[in-house]
Design a protein around this motif. Sequence first.
Motif, PDB file in Angstrom:
ATOM      1  N   SER A 122       0.831  -1.209   0.000  1.00 55.45           N
ATOM      2  CA  SER A 122       0.000   0.000   0.000  1.00 55.45           C
ATOM      3  C   SER A 122       0.861   1.253   0.000  1.00 55.45           C
ATOM      4  N   LEU A 123       1.937   1.202   0.741  1.00 54.34           N
ATOM      5  CA  LEU A 123       2.848   2.341   0.825  1.00 54.34           C
ATOM      6  C   LEU A 123       3.530   2.587  -0.518  1.00 54.34           C
ATOM      7  N   ILE A 124       3.950   1.509  -1.148  1.00 55.99           N
ATOM      8  CA  ILE A 124       4.626   1.622  -2.448  1.00 55.99           C
ATOM      9  C   ILE A 124       3.652   2.092  -3.532  1.00 55.99           C
ATOM     10  N   ASP A 125       2.430   1.588  -3.501  1.00 52.94           N
ATOM     11  CA  ASP A 125       1.436   1.910  -4.524  1.00 52.94           C
ATOM     12  C   ASP A 125       0.771   3.271  -4.330  1.00 52.94           C
ATOM     13  N   LEU A 126       0.981   3.897  -3.196  1.00 51.39           N
ATOM     14  CA  LEU A 126       0.319   5.159  -2.892  1.00 51.39           C
ATOM     15  C   LEU A 126       0.863   6.280  -3.781  1.00 51.39           C
ATOM     16  N   VAL A 127      -0.034   6.929  -4.490  1.00 47.89           N
ATOM     17  CA  VAL A 127       0.344   8.059  -5.348  1.00 47.89           C
ATOM     18  C   VAL A 127      -0.556   9.245  -5.030  1.00 47.89           C
ATOM     19  N   GLN A 128      -0.022  10.436  -5.257  1.00 48.82           N
ATOM     20  CA  GLN A 128      -0.793  11.634  -4.964  1.00 48.82           C
ATOM     21  C   GLN A 128      -1.948  11.805  -5.945  1.00 48.82           C
ATOM     22  N   GLY A 129      -1.692  11.542  -7.221  1.00 51.06           N
ATOM     23  CA  GLY A 129      -2.750  11.698  -8.225  1.00 51.06           C
ATOM     24  C   GLY A 129      -3.343  13.096  -8.196  1.00 51.06           C
ATOM     25  N   ASN A 130      -4.660  13.186  -8.161  1.00 48.47           N
ATOM     26  CA  ASN A 130      -5.353  14.477  -8.137  1.00 48.47           C
ATOM     27  C   ASN A 130      -5.587  15.002  -6.726  1.00 48.47           C
ATOM     28  N   SER A 131      -5.124  14.277  -5.726  1.00 47.58           N
ATOM     29  CA  SER A 131      -5.326  14.697  -4.337  1.00 47.58           C
ATOM     30  C   SER A 131      -4.449  15.896  -4.003  1.00 47.58           C
ATOM     31  N   ASP A 132      -4.940  16.697  -3.069  1.00 51.78           N
ATOM     32  CA  ASP A 132      -4.083  17.785  -2.587  1.00 51.78           C
ATOM     33  C   ASP A 132      -3.020  17.177  -1.673  1.00 51.78           C
ATOM     34  N   VAL A 133      -2.003  17.964  -1.375  1.00 52.73           N
ATOM     35  CA  VAL A 133      -0.876  17.474  -0.590  1.00 52.73           C
ATOM     36  C   VAL A 133      -1.313  17.003   0.794  1.00 52.73           C
ATOM     37  N   ALA A 134      -2.233  17.720   1.426  1.00 48.32           N
ATOM     38  CA  ALA A 134      -2.686  17.352   2.769  1.00 48.32           C
ATOM     39  C   ALA A 134      -3.379  15.987   2.767  1.00 48.32           C
ATOM     40  N   ARG A 193      -3.087  10.105   3.984  1.00 48.99           N
ATOM     41  CA  ARG A 193      -3.139   8.682   3.606  1.00 48.99           C
ATOM     42  C   ARG A 193      -1.780   8.018   3.830  1.00 48.99           C
ATOM     43  N   LEU A 194      -0.718   8.715   3.437  1.00 54.88           N
ATOM     44  CA  LEU A 194       0.635   8.199   3.602  1.00 54.88           C
ATOM     45  C   LEU A 194       0.955   7.986   5.083  1.00 54.88           C
ATOM     46  N   LYS A 195       0.630   8.962   5.894  1.00 55.82           N
ATOM     47  CA  LYS A 195       0.906   8.900   7.331  1.00 55.82           C
ATOM     48  C   LYS A 195       0.098   7.779   7.999  1.00 55.82           C
ATOM     49  N   THR A 196      -1.139   7.569   7.575  1.00 55.85           N
ATOM     50  CA  THR A 196      -1.984   6.517   8.133  1.00 55.85           C
ATOM     51  C   THR A 196      -1.364   5.143   7.891  1.00 55.85           C
ATOM     52  N   VAL A 197      -0.950   4.879   6.653  1.00 52.99           N
ATOM     53  CA  VAL A 197      -0.337   3.592   6.330  1.00 52.99           C
ATOM     54  C   VAL A 197       0.995   3.452   7.056  1.00 52.99           C
ATOM     55  N   TRP A 198       1.762   4.519   7.081  1.00 55.34           N
ATOM     56  CA  TRP A 198       3.064   4.477   7.741  1.00 55.34           C
ATOM     57  C   TRP A 198       2.916   4.172   9.238  1.00 55.34           C
ATOM     58  N   ASN A 199       1.971   4.838   9.899  1.00 49.60           N
ATOM     59  CA  ASN A 199       1.752   4.599  11.337  1.00 49.60           C
ATOM     60  C   ASN A 199       1.305   3.173  11.608  1.00 49.60           C
ATOM     61  N   GLU A 200       0.440   2.636  10.761  1.00 50.30           N
ATOM     62  CA  GLU A 200      -0.006   1.256  10.948  1.00 50.30           C
ATOM     63  C   GLU A 200       1.159   0.291  10.748  1.00 50.30           C
ATOM     64  N   LEU A 201       1.990   0.588   9.772  1.00 53.02           N
ATOM     65  CA  LEU A 201       3.167  -0.243   9.519  1.00 53.02           C
ATOM     66  C   LEU A 201       4.112  -0.221  10.718  1.00 53.02           C
ATOM     67  N   ILE A 202       4.318   0.941  11.293  1.00 46.16           N
ATOM     68  CA  ILE A 202       5.181   1.060  12.474  1.00 46.16           C
ATOM     69  C   ILE A 202       4.559   0.330  13.664  1.00 46.16           C
ATOM     70  N   SER A 203       3.231   0.428  13.808  1.00 47.94           N
ATOM     71  CA  SER A 203       2.576  -0.189  14.971  1.00 47.94           C
ATOM     72  C   SER A 203       2.651  -1.712  14.942  1.00 47.94           C
ATOM     73  N   ILE A 204       2.739  -2.288  13.775  1.00 44.85           N
ATOM     74  CA  ILE A 204       2.853  -3.751  13.680  1.00 44.85           C
ATOM     75  C   ILE A 204       4.169  -4.190  14.306  1.00 44.85           C
ATOM     76  N   ASN A 205       5.234  -3.426  14.042  1.00 43.78           N
ATOM     77  CA  ASN A 205       6.529  -3.690  14.665  1.00 43.78           C
ATOM     78  C   ASN A 205       6.978  -5.114  14.418  1.00 43.78           C
ATOM     79  N   THR A 206       6.827  -5.563  13.185  1.00 41.66           N
ATOM     80  CA  THR A 206       7.196  -6.921  12.813  1.00 41.66           C
ATOM     81  C   THR A 206       8.461  -6.912  12.004  1.00 41.66           C
ATOM     82  N   ILE A 207       9.350  -7.810  12.323  1.00 38.78           N
ATOM     83  CA  ILE A 207      10.546  -7.990  11.512  1.00 38.78           C
ATOM     84  C   ILE A 207      10.266  -9.162  10.593  1.00 38.78           C
ATOM     85  N   PRO A 208      10.159  -8.898   9.274  1.00 42.13           N
ATOM     86  CA  PRO A 208       9.840  -9.995   8.361  1.00 42.13           C
ATOM     87  C   PRO A 208      10.950 -11.026   8.326  1.00 42.13           C
ATOM     88  N   ILE A 209      10.555 -12.283   8.207  1.00 44.02           N
ATOM     89  CA  ILE A 209      11.523 -13.394   8.150  1.00 44.02           C
ATOM     90  C   ILE A 209      11.656 -13.830   6.705  1.00 44.02           C
TER      91      ILE A 209
END
Length: 162
Positions: free
Chosen positions: A129-141, A146-162
Amino acid sequence: MTDSIPSSNVIDSSNPLFLHPSDHPGMLLVSKPFDGSGFGAWKRAMAIALSAKNKLVFVNGEFASPNDPSQVPLWNRCNDMVISWILNTLSPEISGSVLYVVSARQLWLELNDRFGQDNGAKYYQLQKSLIDLVQGNSDVASYFTRLKTVWNELISINTIPI
């Protein structure tokens, strides 16, 4: 009248055993009910709400049933209140499966064991989701939100992939 209540029974509002007169078992502490998806966000919202009510100690294990027999009924009342607040935020199927848990701490652990398992698939999905996220026609805010939401969820998982 408060004159008839012994001062030893008055509970300070900073005490976790204190219940505000507006507190009741039917309260909804978070607006979005938990239906089995988005556990991390639900758990964070519940932790914030319980902390604001000074009841987070009932689910995080910091405030177990007291040894003082005079405090046990007060603890049971608050524990039951926290259980009812949590049950109110669960879908009927989930709440039915945990209805008979006897403490808020056990309920919290049960939900965490069942739904809080970090897994590689979720980690991968969020990375994608983070990689596929593009601004497109959205404003910067909007894009940043959207970017911050995905990033925070990713950080909250706190998983080290094996």
